[in-house]
Design an enzyme around this catalytic site. Structure first.
Site, PDB file in Angstrom:
ATOM      1  N   GLU A   8     -11.187  -5.124  60.202  1.00  0.00           N
ATOM      2  CA  GLU A   8     -12.184  -5.856  59.268  1.00  0.00           C
ATOM      3  C   GLU A   8     -12.123  -5.776  58.702  1.00  0.00           C
ATOM      4  O   GLU A   8     -12.945  -5.831  57.187  1.00  0.00           O
ATOM      5  CB  GLU A   8     -13.626  -5.380  60.059  1.00  0.00           C
ATOM      6  CG  GLU A   8     -13.893  -6.330  61.512  1.00  0.00           C
ATOM      7  CD  GLU A   8     -14.583  -6.557  62.177  1.00  0.00           C
ATOM      8  OE1 GLU A   8     -16.107  -6.027  61.527  1.00  0.00           O
ATOM      9  OE2 GLU A   8     -15.246  -7.113  63.043  1.00  0.00           O
TER      10      GLU A   8
ATOM     11  N   GLU B 155     -10.892  -7.983  68.820  1.00  0.00           N
ATOM     12  CA  GLU B 155     -12.930  -7.642  69.333  1.00  0.00           C
ATOM     13  C   GLU B 155     -13.454  -8.555  70.215  1.00  0.00           C
ATOM     14  O   GLU B 155     -13.529  -9.420  69.744  1.00  0.00           O
ATOM     15  CB  GLU B 155     -13.129  -6.432  68.415  1.00  0.00           C
ATOM     16  CG  GLU B 155     -12.741  -5.497  67.818  1.00  0.00           C
ATOM     17  CD  GLU B 155     -13.690  -4.516  66.371  1.00  0.00           C
ATOM     18  OE1 GLU B 155     -14.804  -4.735  66.747  1.00  0.00           O
ATOM     19  OE2 GLU B 155     -13.012  -3.830  66.170  1.00  0.00           O
TER      20      GLU B 155
HETATM   21  C1  BG6 Z   1     -16.894  -4.913  64.769  1.00  0.00           C
HETATM   22  C2  BG6 Z   1     -16.499  -2.808  64.664  1.00  0.00           C
HETATM   23  O1  BG6 Z   1     -17.483  -4.641  63.045  1.00  0.00           O
HETATM   24  O2  BG6 Z   1     -17.911  -4.944  65.666  1.00  0.00           O
HETATM   25  C3  BG6 Z   1     -17.047  -2.646  65.891  1.00  0.00           C
HETATM   26  O3  BG6 Z   1     -15.416  -3.599  64.105  1.00  0.00           O
HETATM   27  C4  BG6 Z   1     -18.268  -2.647  66.180  1.00  0.00           C
HETATM   28  O4  BG6 Z   1     -16.861  -1.081  65.159  1.00  0.00           O
HETATM   29  C5  BG6 Z   1     -18.190  -3.891  66.286  1.00  0.00           C
HETATM   30  O5  BG6 Z   1     -18.358  -1.822  66.536  1.00  0.00           O
HETATM   31  C6  BG6 Z   1     -19.725  -4.484  66.841  1.00  0.00           C
HETATM   32  O6  BG6 Z   1     -20.757  -4.022  66.177  1.00  0.00           O
HETATM   33  P1  BG6 Z   1     -21.887  -3.025  66.075  1.00  0.00           P
HETATM   34  O7  BG6 Z   1     -22.602  -3.365  65.336  1.00  0.00           O
HETATM   35  O8  BG6 Z   1     -22.914  -3.955  66.890  1.00  0.00           O
HETATM   36  O9  BG6 Z   1     -21.623  -1.459  66.759  1.00  0.00           O
END
Ligand code: BG6
Length: 486
Positions: free
Chosen positions: A191, A385
């Site tokens: 990211e 993701e």
């Molecule tokens: C992304 C990251 O920003 O979002 C992950 O690459 C992260 O590492 C994911 O876990 C979800 O965010 P969060 O804060 O809900 O874990």
């Protein structure tokens, strides 16, 4: 027209080292910025998120002197350092074709200046990668995922210092050579598009260290771009089979209305928050709107002679992004607010629901994003993701019924399928995170994304045993039918 998903579609899921491994000092590992993230159980998640955005030297000193893991949840993760075998077996049971993971720089070079890597650190990742390959899952590796070694801040003042490029490239070269033939998909930075929003946490650029802070943050980002290009060049030289994937957080930025001012704002916001990063990493040059912004803001980047040609000649092979939500821009200031899910001020979308953390749920936005990015950059895409956090408890029979998660993924995969049928070249769908892990933004364990439940609460109490949720069997069936039966 293409029908359905390609035969070798990479269905899978992702974890990061800093949210899962725990054992933060084991086998020589040094401390990272993630180990500094303090969790206060008496604070609500919005304040928790804000408290973790800014890294300060005082905060570092306080955290360093604490040996505690209870209130520093990323120091304990979910103990993947010891449970990786059992966890990978569960992912294989779901039928995963790909497993995205990150290496911790601080395990491989606990002293970033050292000439040679820490063998025990490499040994651990050997075990993970070999197990992954034995199970027939394609590893997709992030070289730096939100766990900058503390030493980079303490001795170098972060990425604004050019020397960090060489330190990072040395580490990247080590893993590219070591895992040659075993790992083919590489992501230089997780990211990267978020780095300007949280410069201290992501790039180690602390406000107190620089009088011209904005300049320092863009300088740091430039160094990351250069490092990314160098890694791309090296990866291709070391093994022509290697594929470099960009990784930005992406979601559409819609105009609030057809008022041309809203539409214009949405375009400008899109340029600033996402296209800027893709333009440099995929087209290989700073776009006109960035150069104009540098001029307007008096930003002067120091560049080495060959930086621009390096960027130009070493663009990424695959467009990767994390997809969580979309945002809305409005020219009417009263409509804008800083929602929990956003780093910027945005308007509320009346057509969409949000999860309990304020992240909008927008499956159609996924199809839009895939079409939009493909039309812009015309390279294969991968979703790195995708998922949503939910509060959940295991019932007395040690099962967990999660129809909301099934529905969430069903809608997203339906839209993904439409994008594939639109003709977009998508090579994989990697969910976040197939196993419950410590949340990146809040440090909560209670923000659960997994198909697999981990019996551990926010303060680390629990057996850490893993349990299959209903969605585990559902995603298993999706993969088995290559996305045909949802
Ligand atoms: C992304 C990251 O920003 O979002 C992950 O690459 C992260 O590492 C994911 O876990 C979800 O965010 P969060 O804060 O809900 O874990």
């Amino acid at each position: 027209m293409a029908k359905g998903f390609p035969e070798k579609f990479l269905w899978g899921g992702a974890l990061s080292a800093n949210q899962s491994e725990g054992n933060y000092l084991a086998d020589g590992k040094s401390m990272t910025v993630a180990d500094m993230a303090y969790f206060d159980p008496n604070t609500d998640f919005k304040k928790l998120m804000m408290s973790q955005l800014e890294v300060t030297r005082d905060g570092i000193e306080k955290a360093k002197s604490a040996t505690d893991v209870t209130y520093y949840p990323k120091r304990r993760g979910i103990d993947f350092y010891h449970t990786y075998k059992e966890d990978l077996a569960l992912l294989k049971e779901m039928g995963f074709k790909a497993f995205r993971y990150s290496f911790a720089w601080s395990r491989i070079f606990p002293d970033v200046k050292a000439e040679n890597p820490n063998q025990k650190g490499l040994d651990f990742y050997d075990r993970v990668i070999d197990e992954c390959l034995r199970l027939g899952m394609e590893p997709v590796i992030t070289i730096l995922h939100a766990d900058l070694p503390l030493q980079i801040i303490e001795e170098y003042k972060g990425w604004a210092n050019r020397e960090v490029v060489d330190l990072y490239v040395k580490y990247a070269k080590t893993v590219l050579e070591h895992f040659k033939g075993r790992v083919k998909y590489w992501i230089p930075f997780n990211e990267i598009s978020v780095d300007l929003a949280v410069p201290s946490r992501k790039m180690g650029v602390l406000k107190e260290d620089y009088s011209d802070y904005m300049n320092a943050t863009y300088q740091a980002l430039h160094h990351e771009f250069v490092a990314s290009a160098k890694v791309t060049q090296l990866a291709h030289e070391i093994d022509p089979q290697n594929k470099i994937i960009t990784m930005t957080s992406y979601g559409p930025i819609y105009p609030y209305s057809c008022n041309p001012d809203d539409v214009m704002l949405s375009l400008l916001s899109q340029q600033k928050n996402s296209l800027f990063f893709y333009d440099v990493l995929l087209r290989g040059r700073y776009p006109h709107y960035a150069l104009k912004m540098f001029e307007d803001k008096g930003i002067q980047l120091k560049m080495a002679e060959d930086d621009l040609s390096l960027l130009n000649q070493n663009t990424a092979d695959v467009i990767g992004f994390s997809y969580y939500n979309s945002t809305v821009m409005s020219s009417e200031p009263s409509q804008l607010e800083k929602t929990a899910g956003n780093f910027m001020n945005a308007a509320k979308n009346p057509y969409l629901k949000s999860n309990e953390w304020g992240w909008t749920i927008d499956p159609v936005g996924l199809r839009y994003s895939l079409n939009y990015l493909y039309q812009m950059y015309q390279k294969p895409l991968i979703i790195l993701e995708s998922g949503s956090g939910f509060y959940e408890v295991l019932d007395e029979n040690e099962t967990l019924h999660d129809p909301y998660r099934i529905e969430y993924f069903k809608q997203h995969i339906l839209e993904l399928k439409k994008a594939v049928e639109d003709g977009v070249d998508v090579i994989g769908y990697i969910t976040w995170s197939p196993i419950d892990v410590v949340a990146a933004s809040t440090g909560q364990m209670a923000k659960r994304y997994g198909f697999i439940y981990v019996d551990q609460d926010d303060l680390g109490n629990g057996t850490k045993k893993r349990f299959r949720k209903d969605s585990f069997y559902w995603y298993q069936h999706v993969i088995l039918t290559n996305g045909e039966e949802l």
